[in-house]
Design a protein around this motif. Sequence first.
Motif, PDB file in Angstrom:
ATOM      1  N   MET A 187       4.463  -8.474   4.602  1.00 16.55           N
ATOM      2  CA  MET A 187       3.970  -7.706   3.454  1.00 16.55           C
ATOM      3  C   MET A 187       5.128  -7.161   2.638  1.00 16.55           C
ATOM      4  O   MET A 187       5.106  -7.190   1.395  1.00 16.55           O
ATOM      5  CB  MET A 187       3.078  -6.565   3.941  1.00 16.55           C
ATOM      6  N   ALA A 188       6.175  -6.679   3.324  1.00 15.28           N
ATOM      7  CA  ALA A 188       7.330  -6.131   2.618  1.00 15.28           C
ATOM      8  C   ALA A 188       8.040  -7.211   1.812  1.00 15.28           C
ATOM      9  O   ALA A 188       8.365  -7.014   0.621  1.00 15.28           O
ATOM     10  CB  ALA A 188       8.291  -5.497   3.618  1.00 15.28           C
ATOM     11  N   LEU A 189       8.278  -8.366   2.422  1.00 16.30           N
ATOM     12  CA  LEU A 189       8.961  -9.456   1.712  1.00 16.30           C
ATOM     13  C   LEU A 189       8.149  -9.919   0.504  1.00 16.30           C
ATOM     14  O   LEU A 189       8.693 -10.111  -0.593  1.00 16.30           O
ATOM     15  CB  LEU A 189       9.201 -10.622   2.667  1.00 16.30           C
ATOM     16  N   TYR A 190       6.850 -10.070   0.712  1.00 11.22           N
ATOM     17  CA  TYR A 190       6.001 -10.528  -0.383  1.00 11.22           C
ATOM     18  C   TYR A 190       5.918  -9.473  -1.489  1.00 11.22           C
ATOM     19  O   TYR A 190       5.953  -9.796  -2.689  1.00 11.22           O
ATOM     20  CB  TYR A 190       4.609 -10.847   0.152  1.00 11.22           C
ATOM     21  N   GLY A 191       5.838  -8.216  -1.091  1.00 13.32           N
ATOM     22  CA  GLY A 191       5.781  -7.146  -2.086  1.00 13.32           C
ATOM     23  C   GLY A 191       7.063  -7.034  -2.893  1.00 13.32           C
ATOM     24  O   GLY A 191       7.020  -6.889  -4.127  1.00 13.32           O
ATOM     25  N   TYR A 195       7.686  -7.674  -6.882  1.00 13.14           N
ATOM     26  CA  TYR A 195       8.363  -6.677  -7.720  1.00 13.14           C
ATOM     27  C   TYR A 195       9.499  -7.311  -8.525  1.00 13.14           C
ATOM     28  O   TYR A 195       9.660  -7.035  -9.723  1.00 13.14           O
ATOM     29  CB  TYR A 195       8.909  -5.557  -6.841  1.00 13.14           C
ATOM     30  N   LEU A 196      10.269  -8.193  -7.866  1.00 11.63           N
ATOM     31  CA  LEU A 196      11.383  -8.850  -8.560  1.00 11.63           C
ATOM     32  C   LEU A 196      10.890  -9.729  -9.699  1.00 11.63           C
ATOM     33  O   LEU A 196      11.556  -9.856 -10.741  1.00 11.63           O
ATOM     34  CB  LEU A 196      12.202  -9.674  -7.564  1.00 11.63           C
ATOM     35  N   PHE A 309     -14.234  11.999  -1.313  1.00 11.55           N
ATOM     36  CA  PHE A 309     -13.145  11.028  -1.469  1.00 11.55           C
ATOM     37  C   PHE A 309     -12.561  10.673  -0.099  1.00 11.55           C
ATOM     38  O   PHE A 309     -12.301  11.541   0.731  1.00 11.55           O
ATOM     39  CB  PHE A 309     -12.047  11.603  -2.368  1.00 11.55           C
ATOM     40  N   VAL A 310     -12.372   9.367   0.140  1.00  8.18           N
ATOM     41  CA  VAL A 310     -11.789   8.872   1.391  1.00  8.18           C
ATOM     42  C   VAL A 310     -10.365   8.406   1.103  1.00  8.18           C
ATOM     43  O   VAL A 310     -10.146   7.493   0.304  1.00  8.18           O
ATOM     44  CB  VAL A 310     -12.611   7.720   1.988  1.00  8.18           C
ATOM     45  N   GLN A 311      -9.406   9.041   1.737  1.00  5.72           N
ATOM     46  CA  GLN A 311      -7.997   8.700   1.527  1.00  5.72           C
ATOM     47  C   GLN A 311      -7.534   7.716   2.600  1.00  5.72           C
ATOM     48  O   GLN A 311      -7.502   8.048   3.786  1.00  5.72           O
ATOM     49  CB  GLN A 311      -7.141   9.968   1.580  1.00  5.72           C
ATOM     50  N   ASP A 312      -7.207   6.505   2.175  1.00  4.97           N
ATOM     51  CA  ASP A 312      -6.752   5.492   3.115  1.00  4.97           C
ATOM     52  C   ASP A 312      -5.296   5.729   3.490  1.00  4.97           C
ATOM     53  O   ASP A 312      -4.507   6.240   2.686  1.00  4.97           O
ATOM     54  CB  ASP A 312      -6.892   4.089   2.516  1.00  4.97           C
ATOM     55  N   PRO A 313      -4.892   5.341   4.712  1.00  6.63           N
ATOM     56  CA  PRO A 313      -3.486   5.465   5.110  1.00  6.63           C
ATOM     57  C   PRO A 313      -2.576   4.653   4.188  1.00  6.63           C
ATOM     58  O   PRO A 313      -3.030   3.734   3.494  1.00  6.63           O
ATOM     59  CB  PRO A 313      -3.472   4.907   6.537  1.00  6.63           C
ATOM     60  N   ILE A 314      -1.302   4.981   4.180  1.00  2.52           N
ATOM     61  CA  ILE A 314      -0.365   4.342   3.249  1.00  2.52           C
ATOM     62  C   ILE A 314      -0.289   2.837   3.469  1.00  2.52           C
ATOM     63  O   ILE A 314      -0.303   2.059   2.504  1.00  2.52           O
ATOM     64  CB  ILE A 314       1.029   4.990   3.376  1.00  2.52           C
ATOM     65  N   ILE A 315      -0.208   2.389   4.702  1.00  2.50           N
ATOM     66  CA  ILE A 315      -0.124   0.942   4.936  1.00  2.50           C
ATOM     67  C   ILE A 315      -1.389   0.248   4.452  1.00  2.50           C
ATOM     68  O   ILE A 315      -1.329  -0.856   3.894  1.00  2.50           O
ATOM     69  CB  ILE A 315       0.127   0.654   6.431  1.00  2.50           C
ATOM     70  N   GLY A 316      -2.550   0.886   4.625  1.00  3.50           N
ATOM     71  CA  GLY A 316      -3.784   0.308   4.106  1.00  3.50           C
ATOM     72  C   GLY A 316      -3.745   0.184   2.590  1.00  3.50           C
ATOM     73  O   GLY A 316      -4.173  -0.834   2.026  1.00  3.50           O
ATOM     74  N   GLN A 317      -3.231   1.218   1.913  1.00  3.76           N
ATOM     75  CA  GLN A 317      -3.118   1.164   0.454  1.00  3.76           C
ATOM     76  C   GLN A 317      -2.132   0.084   0.024  1.00  3.76           C
ATOM     77  O   GLN A 317      -2.366  -0.645  -0.954  1.00  3.76           O
ATOM     78  CB  GLN A 317      -2.681   2.519  -0.087  1.00  3.76           C
ATOM     79  N   LEU A 318      -1.008  -0.032   0.732  1.00  3.82           N
ATOM     80  CA  LEU A 318      -0.005  -1.044   0.375  1.00  3.82           C
ATOM     81  C   LEU A 318      -0.554  -2.450   0.584  1.00  3.82           C
ATOM     82  O   LEU A 318      -0.323  -3.340  -0.255  1.00  3.82           O
ATOM     83  CB  LEU A 318       1.255  -0.847   1.221  1.00  3.82           C
ATOM     84  N   ALA A 319      -1.253  -2.669   1.688  1.00  3.09           N
ATOM     85  CA  ALA A 319      -1.812  -3.995   1.944  1.00  3.09           C
ATOM     86  C   ALA A 319      -2.818  -4.380   0.869  1.00  3.09           C
ATOM     87  O   ALA A 319      -2.841  -5.531   0.400  1.00  3.09           O
ATOM     88  CB  ALA A 319      -2.463  -4.023   3.323  1.00  3.09           C
ATOM     89  N   ALA A 320      -3.659  -3.420   0.455  1.00  3.76           N
ATOM     90  CA  ALA A 320      -4.638  -3.704  -0.601  1.00  3.76           C
ATOM     91  C   ALA A 320      -3.958  -4.003  -1.925  1.00  3.76           C
ATOM     92  O   ALA A 320      -4.457  -4.805  -2.726  1.00  3.76           O
ATOM     93  CB  ALA A 320      -5.587  -2.520  -0.741  1.00  3.76           C
ATOM     94  N   THR A 321      -2.795  -3.367  -2.161  1.00  3.59           N
ATOM     95  CA  THR A 321      -2.080  -3.567  -3.423  1.00  3.59           C
ATOM     96  C   THR A 321      -1.298  -4.877  -3.425  1.00  3.59           C
ATOM     97  O   THR A 321      -1.410  -5.680  -4.357  1.00  3.59           O
ATOM     98  CB  THR A 321      -1.111  -2.396  -3.663  1.00  3.59           C
TER      99      THR A 321
END
Length: 698
Positions: A187-191, A195-196, A309-321
């Motif tokens: 996920m990090a590499l693809y993200g 971005y680049l 409002f349901v706040q998703d964890p950060i990794i969940g938000q990053l994966a969805a993005t």
Amino acid sequence: MPSVTDAVKRVLVGRPFRSERLSETLLRKRVALPVFASDALSSVAYAPDEIFLTLSIAGIAAYAVSPWVGLAVVVVMLVVVASYRQNVHAYPSGGGDYEVATVNLGPSAGLTVGSALLVDYVLTVAVSISSGAQYAATAIPALRGHEALFAAALVLLLMTVNLRGVRESGTAFAIPTYIFMFSILGMALYGFGRYLFGDLPMAESSRYDLTAEHDISGGLTSLAGAFLILRAFSSGAAALTGVEAISNGVPAFREPKSRNAATTLLLLGTISVTMLVSTIALANLTQVRFAEDPSIQLLEDGVPVGDDFVQDPIIGQLAATVFDHFPVAFYVVTAATGVILVLAANTAFNGFPVLASILARDGYLPKQLHTRGDRLAFSNGIIALAGAAVVLVLAFDAQVTRLIQLYVVGVFVSFTMSQTGMVRHWTRHLRTERDPAARRRMKRSRVINSIGLGLTGMVLVIVLLTKFTQGAWLAILAMVVLFANMKLIRQHYTSVSRELEIAEEAGAKALPTGVRGVVLVSKLHKPTLRALAYARAARPSDLQAVTVSVDPEETAALQARWDALGLPIPLTVLDSPYREVTRPVLEHVKALRARHPRDLVTVYVPEYVVGHWWETLLHNQSALRLRARLRYTPGVMVASVPWQLSSSEGMEDRVERSAPGVVRRGTFGPTPTRPDPASPAATTPPPGGSGGEREGAR
């Protein structure tokens, strides 16, 4: 036919291992990494959340310092990993921080480290499982409101898997751990790639405004702002938990143990740092919003989002993005994260039992924690850890935000004391070492451990300052209570050992001059005859049969039958005007001891052994009371002479099959043949008959 209990146990735990197979349970590096490093690796799932959550108190502007907070955590982690690589080479026996502190700083320091680590292991399970339960509730709405019960069930599931053995649990957990590692790194590499190329979208939560929960007077450069940053750093330092587990688990590695453990530590540090930095960087690039109280801090068009409002964890938000056009990858990342949070507790299930075993070996914990179970794991330690974790999960309702405040304190206590001990270790060895090459290595190691001491000591102070009032005092209190209890346990064992020790000059005096036997009689039947035969076979210097006269007619009939059979043992009748049985026997035995103080008195108690629990309700238990009272009479031994009734047939085989810890009792070969029921040598009833009637007296 195996019993139901035995069948269930074998399905859950597996067949017992022989002690010789202990070497087969040793781990390769590729299995040891998920076994011992899953805790530290999984911290990527909640350490960034805690950093952003804490900084959100000051509003969106505070997010600007999140990369620097993350960098500080990374620096400390790299130093700690480098320091512990020295530890595993110097102390490969598995004592870890406890051994380092005990050898170099003294028993009290070692016990402090031991209590801190035991508490931290329990918290590791509670935090990891609770976090995993919250991820599961995010994906499965039916679990909302039942996270605590779900988390408790997960703890019990982990306990069952670990009872099967270290190797089996490691193999079962290796694949999910590697899936998590590759999914986060992927996920990090693809993200970063998106971005680049200018194709990285913003997170769904980026459309909200983030307001400060509390105004920080003077901003982040003020004293209050600095305290908030330090608090964020101490929460992010949860990423370091689990590093010490490898130093405690060196014996579980294959040869060369120290080198393999050091390599695994290096892999752990490299992978954890990469994932942590990548997650924080992506969260800033996608403008993730993560608030401590989202219902009032997150605003949409100037209006709070509200309690729904349901706040998703950060990794969940990053994966969805990052995978907004590839939902399969999103589900893989979130599922792997939820699973790794559960499996992270496995690090504690491997560290806690080993450390508890070492403390038990040294007399600081009950000896039962030092015995291995059927699968060569420290089963009692595994069960104790699971029980304590379930209590914490239910007490804190599986809320990570509340549990995390208790976290980290213990591990940094052990970090700091361990590094202090290592500095003293190298200093001591440098005084006697003359080889120049060895001295250079020792000096380099001492420098590394000195830097580790400085950083971990500083972090410990920060954690205490920022988390003490938030709940860390509970963890400290638990450590103090555990420390005091372990001291008391050691005092007890020492006192008992001293009391039982025989001085060389007193060895001959400790032996009795003779043995006087007393056979308790209530009726003249087969159990009584067996007890008499067994007592005569023991050849005591004096033997008598004793009955208590509760009913004169029955006593007279007993005496007449006794004389008619011509039994060669005199029958002594004790009067009991108040129909008591226990007191006359006790007084008779004590009087016998008083007349012959150098002799040992053995009381033989005939007893029935029944096979059904309800049969115990149909028989009295006067002899059981007698046995309990006689145990506290000095110079008196009690020998049970069982008589198996027909209802107890087959009980021995069932009890033997279901008995826990067959391997640790040394029963490795075929099941011993059952003794002849008529043999007087069978002096101890099978455990299944413990509820049967003891027919020594009426």
